[in-house]
Write an enzyme that holds these catalytic residues in place. Structure first.
Site, PDB file in Angstrom:
ATOM      1  N   VAL A  87       0.873  -1.166   0.000  1.00 13.94           N
ATOM      2  CA  VAL A  87       0.000   0.000   0.000  1.00 13.94           C
ATOM      3  C   VAL A  87       0.915   1.222   0.000  1.00 13.94           C
ATOM      4  CG1 VAL A  87      -1.936   1.198   1.082  1.00 13.94           C
ATOM      5  CG2 VAL A  87      -1.673  -1.277   1.412  1.00 13.94           C
ATOM      6  N   ILE A  88       0.790   2.032  -1.042  1.00 12.72           N
ATOM      7  CA  ILE A  88       1.621   3.231  -1.162  1.00 12.72           C
ATOM      8  C   ILE A  88       0.749   4.452  -0.910  1.00 12.72           C
ATOM      9  CG2 ILE A  88       3.074   4.599  -2.712  1.00 12.72           C
ATOM     10  CD1 ILE A  88       3.871   1.931  -4.072  1.00 12.72           C
ATOM     11  N   GLY A  91      -2.762  10.792  -2.005  1.00 17.65           N
ATOM     12  CA  GLY A  91      -3.238  12.073  -1.502  1.00 17.65           C
ATOM     13  C   GLY A  91      -4.577  12.023  -0.800  1.00 17.65           C
ATOM     14  N   THR A  92      -5.098  10.793  -0.533  1.00 22.95           N
ATOM     15  CA  THR A  92      -6.393  10.665   0.132  1.00 22.95           C
ATOM     16  C   THR A  92      -6.248   9.784   1.369  1.00 22.95           C
ATOM     17  OG1 THR A  92      -7.044   8.648  -1.036  1.00 22.95           O
ATOM     18  CG2 THR A  92      -7.497  10.747  -2.157  1.00 22.95           C
ATOM     19  N   HIS A  94      -7.415   7.013   1.839  1.00 23.99           N
ATOM     20  CA  HIS A  94      -7.488   5.611   1.424  1.00 23.99           C
ATOM     21  C   HIS A  94      -6.361   4.780   2.034  1.00 23.99           C
ATOM     22  CE1 HIS A  94      -6.728   2.290  -1.518  1.00 23.99           C
ATOM     23  NE2 HIS A  94      -8.043   2.181  -1.435  1.00 23.99           N
TER      24      HIS A  94
END
Length: 164
Positions: A87-88, A91-92, A94
Site C-alpha cells: 500500500v503506497i 493524496g487521500t 485511502h
C-alpha cells in the site's frame, strides 16, 4: 526503514526436518506488480530453502482482500499463512483505511484461528520505499522472505508448545 535491530530470522536447526511437513499458504495482493512479484518469489524461495517446496499461492486484488482470503485458508487448517501486499500513500485517506483494515483483519485471523500469519504488507510513503523492501537487486530489505520465515518459525514454536 526499520531494518536496524531486526532479528536474524532463521529456523532452529533441530526444527529444520519438521519444516517439510508444514502446510503453508501464501496470500498475495496484485497491485504494484514489480514489488509483488519480488515479494512472492522471495517468500517461495525462503520456504523452499526450508523444505517447503509447494506452498499454496492465492492471489487477491489488493490488500483489503488479504484478510478474507487468509481466513478461508485458516479454515483449511494450514500450519502457517504468509500475507503479502503493498500500500503506497497517496493524496487521500485511502492509505490509512486500507492499512488499518489489512492489519486488523490479518491480526484477527491469526489470533482467532491460532494459525500464524506472517505479515509482509508493505506500507510506504512512495514506490521507492516499497522497492527498497521488496528484496529486489539493490534492496535493503527482503520482506517477502522475512514474512515467510516469521510464519514458519512461529508455526514451529506453536508445535513445540503443543498448540498445533
Amino acid at each position: 526503514m526499520a531494518g536496524s535491530g531486526a532479528p536474524e530470522l532463521g529456523i532452529n536447526p533441530a526444527d529444520l526436518k519438521r519444516c517439510a511437513h508444514l502446510r503453508v499458504a501464501i496470500v498475495a495482493a496484485q497491485w504494484h506488480t514489480e514489488v509483488m512479484d519480488a515479494l512472492v518469489t522471495n517468500a517461495v524461495k525462503a520456504l523452499a530453502e526450508h523444505g517447503i517446496d509447494e506452498p499454496t499461492l492465492v492471489r487477491v486484488p489488493g490488500c483489503f482482500e488479504l484478510p478474507v482470503a487468509a481466513h478461508a485458508l485458516a479454515k483449511n487448517r494450514y500450519d502457517a499463512i504468509v500475507a503479502l501486499g503493498v500500500v503506497i500513500r497517496g493524496g487521500t485517506p485511502h492509505f490509512e483505511y486500507v492499512c488499518q483494515a489489512a492489519t486488523d483483519g490479518l491480526t484477527k485471523v491469526a489470533v482467532e484461528s491460532g494459525i500464524p500469519v506472517g505479515f509482509g504488507v508493505l506500507t510506504t510513503d512512495d514506490e521507492q520505499q516499497a522497492i527498497d523492501r521488496a528484496g529486489l537487486p539493490g534492496s535493503a530489505e527482503d520482506k517477502g522472505r522475512e514474512a515467510a520465515l516469521s510464519a514458519v518459525a512461529t508455526a514451529l514454536t506453536l508445535k513445540n508448545l503443543g498448540e498445533r
